[in-house]
Design a protein around this motif. Sequence first.
Motif, short mmCIF file in Angstrom:
data_model
loop_
_atom_site.label_atom_id
_atom_site.label_comp_id
_atom_site.label_asym_id
_atom_site.label_seq_id
_atom_site.Cartn_x
_atom_site.Cartn_y
_atom_site.Cartn_z
N TRP A 147 76.60 -18.73 -4.95
CA TRP A 147 76.70 -18.19 -6.30
C TRP A 147 75.56 -17.23 -6.62
CZ3 TRP A 147 72.62 -19.34 -9.50
CH2 TRP A 147 71.80 -20.40 -9.11
N LYS A 148 74.45 -17.34 -5.86
CA LYS A 148 73.32 -16.44 -6.09
C LYS A 148 73.62 -15.01 -5.61
CE LYS A 148 69.72 -20.01 -5.80
NZ LYS A 148 68.52 -20.47 -5.07
N GLY A 167 76.27 -22.99 -12.31
CA GLY A 167 76.00 -23.01 -10.88
C GLY A 167 74.54 -23.32 -10.64
N PRO A 183 81.08 -27.29 -2.36
CA PRO A 183 80.60 -26.04 -1.75
C PRO A 183 79.63 -26.27 -0.59
CG PRO A 183 80.52 -25.89 -4.14
CD PRO A 183 80.80 -27.33 -3.81
N GLY A 231 74.32 -25.79 -7.58
CA GLY A 231 75.35 -25.25 -6.72
C GLY A 231 76.60 -26.10 -6.60
N ASP A 258 80.50 -23.48 -7.90
CA ASP A 258 80.29 -22.20 -7.22
C ASP A 258 81.55 -21.36 -7.34
OD1 ASP A 258 79.73 -20.07 -5.55
OD2 ASP A 258 78.78 -21.30 -4.01
N CYS A 259 81.45 -20.29 -8.13
CA CYS A 259 82.62 -19.43 -8.39
C CYS A 259 82.84 -18.40 -7.30
CB CYS A 259 82.47 -18.74 -9.74
SG CYS A 259 81.08 -17.56 -9.84
N THR A 260 82.05 -18.48 -6.20
CA THR A 260 82.15 -17.46 -5.15
C THR A 260 82.83 -17.96 -3.88
OG1 THR A 260 80.02 -17.91 -4.05
CG2 THR A 260 79.98 -16.52 -6.03
N ASP A 270 74.18 -21.96 -1.67
CA ASP A 270 73.85 -21.24 -2.91
C ASP A 270 74.53 -19.87 -2.96
OD1 ASP A 270 72.20 -23.29 -3.85
OD2 ASP A 270 70.47 -22.52 -2.75
#
Length: 301
Positions: free
Chosen positions: A109-110, A67, A223, A72, A75-77, A107
């Motif tokens: 994933w942060k 990520g 994303p 980004g 993005d696994c979120t 962003d």
Amino acid sequence: VRAYGAHGKEGVEAAFARAKELEQVFSNTIADSEVNQVNQAAKAAVGTEVPISADMAHVLETALEYGEKSGGMLDCTIGDLIDLWGIGTDHAAIPADGKIQALLRPDGWKDVSYHAESGSLTFASDAVTLNFGAVAKGYISDAMKTALEETGVTSALMSLGGNVMTLGVKPDGSSWTVAITDPFSPDSLIASLHVTDQAVVTSGNYEKYFEENGKRYHHILDPATGYPADTGLLSVTVVSSDGTLADALSTALFVMGKDRAQDFWREHPSEFDMILYDGTALYVTPGLTLDTTYPVTEVTP
């Protein structure tokens, strides 16, 4: 799974048992899977450490690493965004733009952190919903390969729908031949390549999609926009000894598009090889030799 030699049957059984175990970890469609339980717990207590299994930890670390490296593009979120589109389900439809915009999180994933000391994660926002669809299948192929090796198998081929993993060489000592599907005609091929002890992972706009008003909406979401990635690429194939990495990068490079994907490879040439397909030509890194009738452009370092 095709496994050869005296331990073949035992190896196949072990590989499928491991896959079944990991499905219970990563599946977003199994109500009591680990990922669903973790999502629920971490959302309910933002900032609180939630324990996770070693399997999930490995996949999460890979997803967060790439990520960051991809800016980004992986993005696994974005699980809520994936659920909103529903691509690959019987309720796939184009969402209202307002609903998409409401779920965009630059962003994102942060907003998830892994704590190696305690084997736990924390969410910085209750808008995080983990979905490892771009990484987990690669990890499962790695784990199945390990299960085969532990039973004494030295020659095997695994196909997990877009993800192919090879163990050793064919029984006759030659390399495995892996074909790449033509996005326009799934019964045809754009190329084939020869590999030994490597993963070959392809992401494309033809795996999961629906069509509306003559336009195809595929499952690889950007994303940054919340819509299916539209960068001119139709498929990306990544070859690596690491199936988890190959899976993650096939998605990230697809979202990047042809030029940025080539730049990314130039920054990480020792980690993987790739084939980019834009509908007319193939862009191939030097470590691969293809059988194809399409024009080939070698990606230069």
